[in-house]
Design a protein around this motif. Structure first.
Motif, PDB file in Angstrom:
ATOM      1  N   CYS A  91     -59.587  36.407   8.073  1.00 10.60           N
ATOM      2  CA  CYS A  91     -60.731  35.618   7.495  1.00 10.60           C
ATOM      3  C   CYS A  91     -60.663  36.307   5.953  1.00 10.60           C
ATOM      4  CB  CYS A  91     -61.904  36.065   8.052  1.00 10.60           C
ATOM      5  SG  CYS A  91     -62.136  35.403   9.799  1.00 10.60           S
ATOM      6  N   LYS A  92     -61.304  35.397   4.981  1.00 12.60           N
ATOM      7  CA  LYS A  92     -61.350  35.786   3.632  1.00 12.60           C
ATOM      8  C   LYS A  92     -62.662  35.078   3.273  1.00 12.60           C
ATOM      9  CE  LYS A  92     -56.460  35.952   2.310  1.00 12.60           C
ATOM     10  NZ  LYS A  92     -55.384  35.695   1.547  1.00 12.60           N
ATOM     11  N   GLY A  93     -63.156  35.928   2.093  1.00 17.83           N
ATOM     12  CA  GLY A  93     -64.532  35.363   1.714  1.00 17.83           C
ATOM     13  C   GLY A  93     -65.850  35.640   2.466  1.00 17.83           C
ATOM     14  N   LYS A  94     -66.903  35.537   1.793  1.00 15.27           N
ATOM     15  CA  LYS A  94     -68.167  35.884   2.547  1.00 15.27           C
ATOM     16  C   LYS A  94     -69.279  34.760   2.357  1.00 15.27           C
ATOM     17  CE  LYS A  94     -67.948  40.910   1.451  1.00 15.27           C
ATOM     18  NZ  LYS A  94     -68.490  42.088   0.949  1.00 15.27           N
ATOM     19  N   VAL A  99     -66.074  28.335   7.551  1.00 15.96           N
ATOM     20  CA  VAL A  99     -64.896  27.500   7.510  1.00 15.96           C
ATOM     21  C   VAL A  99     -64.027  27.954   8.551  1.00 15.96           C
ATOM     22  CG1 VAL A  99     -63.541  25.817   6.547  1.00 15.96           C
ATOM     23  CG2 VAL A  99     -65.698  26.360   5.754  1.00 15.96           C
ATOM     24  N   VAL A 100     -63.731  27.221   9.589  1.00 15.16           N
ATOM     25  CA  VAL A 100     -62.572  27.405  10.435  1.00 15.16           C
ATOM     26  C   VAL A 100     -61.370  26.314  10.316  1.00 15.16           C
ATOM     27  CG1 VAL A 100     -61.866  27.879  12.670  1.00 15.16           C
ATOM     28  CG2 VAL A 100     -64.127  28.747  12.065  1.00 15.16           C
ATOM     29  N   SER A 108     -47.770  28.155  11.627  1.00 15.05           N
ATOM     30  CA  SER A 108     -48.698  29.252  11.764  1.00 15.05           C
ATOM     31  C   SER A 108     -50.014  29.241  10.435  1.00 15.05           C
ATOM     32  CB  SER A 108     -47.659  30.554  11.169  1.00 15.05           C
ATOM     33  OG  SER A 108     -47.374  30.574  10.035  1.00 15.05           O
ATOM     34  N   SER A 109     -50.705  30.227  10.561  1.00 14.44           N
ATOM     35  CA  SER A 109     -51.941  30.242   9.814  1.00 14.44           C
ATOM     36  C   SER A 109     -51.564  30.102   8.212  1.00 14.44           C
ATOM     37  CB  SER A 109     -52.711  31.353   9.908  1.00 14.44           C
ATOM     38  OG  SER A 109     -51.997  32.474   9.879  1.00 14.44           O
ATOM     39  N   ASP A 110     -50.197  30.462   7.938  1.00 15.70           N
ATOM     40  CA  ASP A 110     -49.877  30.568   6.424  1.00 15.70           C
ATOM     41  C   ASP A 110     -49.895  28.962   5.836  1.00 15.70           C
ATOM     42  OD1 ASP A 110     -49.325  33.028   5.676  1.00 15.70           O
ATOM     43  OD2 ASP A 110     -47.499  33.110   6.737  1.00 15.70           O
ATOM     44  N   ILE A 111     -49.721  28.061   6.687  1.00 16.50           N
ATOM     45  CA  ILE A 111     -49.879  26.647   6.139  1.00 16.50           C
ATOM     46  C   ILE A 111     -51.094  26.493   5.246  1.00 16.50           C
ATOM     47  CG2 ILE A 111     -51.253  25.654   8.038  1.00 16.50           C
ATOM     48  CD1 ILE A 111     -48.105  24.054   6.513  1.00 16.50           C
ATOM     49  N   TRP A 112     -52.337  27.159   5.667  1.00 18.68           N
ATOM     50  CA  TRP A 112     -53.463  26.894   5.000  1.00 18.68           C
ATOM     51  C   TRP A 112     -53.688  27.993   3.756  1.00 18.68           C
ATOM     52  CZ3 TRP A 112     -56.410  22.886   6.329  1.00 18.68           C
ATOM     53  CH2 TRP A 112     -56.056  22.491   7.755  1.00 18.68           C
ATOM     54  N   ILE A 113     -52.761  28.529   3.372  1.00 18.37           N
ATOM     55  CA  ILE A 113     -52.851  29.370   2.073  1.00 18.37           C
ATOM     56  C   ILE A 113     -53.724  28.920   0.857  1.00 18.37           C
ATOM     57  CG2 ILE A 113     -50.380  29.000   1.332  1.00 18.37           C
ATOM     58  CD1 ILE A 113     -50.386  31.729   0.352  1.00 18.37           C
ATOM     59  N   HIS A 114     -53.191  27.932   0.472  1.00 19.22           N
ATOM     60  CA  HIS A 114     -53.946  27.378  -0.643  1.00 19.22           C
ATOM     61  C   HIS A 114     -55.213  26.797  -0.381  1.00 19.22           C
ATOM     62  CE1 HIS A 114     -49.988  27.588  -2.547  1.00 19.22           C
ATOM     63  NE2 HIS A 114     -49.556  26.657  -2.016  1.00 19.22           N
ATOM     64  N   VAL A 115     -55.537  26.335   0.534  1.00 19.69           N
ATOM     65  CA  VAL A 115     -57.081  25.834   0.854  1.00 19.69           C
ATOM     66  C   VAL A 115     -57.876  27.074   1.085  1.00 19.69           C
ATOM     67  CG1 VAL A 115     -58.145  24.532   2.767  1.00 19.69           C
ATOM     68  CG2 VAL A 115     -55.893  23.741   1.789  1.00 19.69           C
ATOM     69  N   GLN A 116     -57.429  27.989   1.919  1.00 20.60           N
ATOM     70  CA  GLN A 116     -58.156  29.293   2.214  1.00 20.60           C
ATOM     71  C   GLN A 116     -58.690  30.005   0.953  1.00 20.60           C
ATOM     72  OE1 GLN A 116     -56.427  32.182   4.713  1.00 20.60           O
ATOM     73  NE2 GLN A 116     -58.398  32.690   5.615  1.00 20.60           N
ATOM     74  N   LYS A 124     -66.952  32.273   3.597  1.00 21.57           N
ATOM     75  CA  LYS A 124     -66.128  32.817   4.375  1.00 21.57           C
ATOM     76  C   LYS A 124     -64.999  31.754   5.114  1.00 21.57           C
ATOM     77  CE  LYS A 124     -65.605  36.124   8.445  1.00 21.57           C
ATOM     78  NZ  LYS A 124     -66.423  36.964   9.197  1.00 21.57           N
ATOM     79  N   VAL A 125     -63.653  31.952   4.982  1.00 26.25           N
ATOM     80  CA  VAL A 125     -62.828  30.878   5.961  1.00 26.25           C
ATOM     81  C   VAL A 125     -62.058  31.688   6.672  1.00 26.25           C
ATOM     82  CG1 VAL A 125     -61.197  29.073   5.015  1.00 26.25           C
ATOM     83  CG2 VAL A 125     -62.815  29.702   3.397  1.00 26.25           C
TER      84      VAL A 125
END
Length: 383
Positions: A91-94, A99-100, A108-116, A124-125
């Motif tokens: 999780c990043k941000g506050k 957003v999940v 893996s979750s790295d696919i979302w790196i730019h969007v996150q 919080k994402v």
């Protein structure tokens, strides 16, 4: 006695011939040396093959043990979700709403790196690795008892139960915005129908139509071409070949570029070489037909809450690397299921994109998610 006499005679004849003809003796010695040399070469080849078979898997296994600890994202956490299972959550941000993000099959979750990174500037994402992928270790069925036996392996029903327990254990604030791509879209739909109170907005990115596996051409592509290629990748990882090919530059990470950190690139290489991750990727693709059937059933028996907004984001094609007629078929079925299941959904088209838009054209996705967050935050303030 007669055979012995004949053998001695033959030997004596050869000896006499060697004395009379030195060239004959030299030829005999050369043939003997040739036989010894050939045997030595075969033995050396056998040793080399043995080393090739044993050493790469051994070195790969040793490297995976070390990298598994080193490459775990610093901001990530391993969450105990019960039943002896632990899952990786990042999780990043506050802020709220949270957003999940749920990714495509085998990713893996790295696919979302730019969007996150982009949306985390506003709220919080959270991303996560589904069981067996990335840093979420999958348990074998004999290691524990409970829900995983009920749902079986790697189907949407199982994944949604895992996600629900993960969000509960991590204390993620509700209601949240749930975003899913491809298989993640099936999971997000299932989750939103079952746990509708927990989801404020549902965002589907290049969703897989429910009836797609009823088409013989699609099944032939999925199980006759795509799945065997993934199984070959799993075998390559298990034998250590993938690591060798990565070192030689024959295999490259999918997500790359100037704005991708070296840590993320190394993490992708680690997963390409990890047979456990590749095995789970194969399972998710293999059971996707069953996942689609589960979603089709749940949408019939439990309609979506009218309070939940639905957005659908698609590109010019489902996958630009597959034949045109298959992309046209997916587009037709997508339109059909959206009209039947989510007639009031907000449809967003991204020009020149396919399912890879998550990391190739992330700004369009991020902008839409930011709009949803701003709308929800404005409503919270007014209330």
């Amino acid at each position: 006695m007669r055979r012995k006499t004949e053998a001695q005679t033959s030997t004596n004849e050869r000896a006499n011939a060697d004395k009379k003809d030195p060239n004959h003796r030299i030829q005999s010695q050369t043939e003997a040396k040739g036989r010894v040399s050939c045997g030595s070469v075969l033995m050396n080849i056998g040793k080399c093959l043995l080393l090739i078979i044993i050493i790469p898997p051994f070195l790969n296994y040793a490297s995976l043990q070390r990298e598994g600890q080193m490459l775990l994202p610093k901001d990530g956490q391993i969450v105990d979700v019960g039943l002896g299972q632990k899952m990786h959550l990042l999780c990043k941000g506050k802020g709220r709403p949270v957003v999940v993000l749920d990714g495509p099959a085998g990713m893996s979750s790295d696919i979302w790196i730019h969007v996150q990174e982009s949306v985390a500037t506003l709220t919080k994402v959270c991303t996560y690795d589904r069981m067996g992928l990335g840093f979420s270790k999958r348990l074998m069925q004999n290691e524990t008892t409970g829900t995983e036996k009920v749902w079986g392996m790697s189907t949407t029903g199982r994944m949604v139960d895992d996600l629900h327990r993960l969000l509960q254990a991590a204390g993620i604030a509700k209601p949240f915005i749930l975003v899913g791509s491809e298989l993640g879209a099936l999971n997000s739909r299932f989750y939103s129908h079952i746990h509708d109170v927990q989801v404020s907005d549902l965002v589907l990115i290049d969703p897989i139509p429910e009836d797609i596996f009823e088409d013989d051409q699609w099944k032939a592509y999925w199980y006759g071409k795509l799945l065997p290629s993934l199984q070959a990748r799993q075998f390559s990882a298990a034998t250590g070949l993938s690591r060798m090919l990565i070192i030689l530059g024959a295999i490259e990470p999918m997500i790359k570029g100037e704005n991708v950190s070296e840590e993320v690139i190394q993490r992708q290489k680690y997963l390409l070489s990890n047979p456990a991750h590749q095995s789970s990727a194969v399972d998710e693709h293999y059971f996707l037909n069953e996942s689609a059937a589960q979603v089709r059933d749940i949408t019939k028996f439990k309609p979506l809450s009218s309070r939940m907004s639905v957005s659908v984001i698609t590109g010019d094609s489902f996958d630009e690397q597959i034949p045109t007629h298959l992309n046209q078929m997916v587009e037709k079925l997508q339109k059909k299921f959206l009209e039947e299941s989510y007639p009031s959904a907000n449809h967003i088209h991204i020009k020149g994109a396919d399912w890879r838009m998550i990391y190739k054209k992330p700004s369009a996705i991020s902008q839409h998610l930011k709009r949803l967050v701003n709308q929800r935050q404005a409503r919270q303030q007014s209330e």
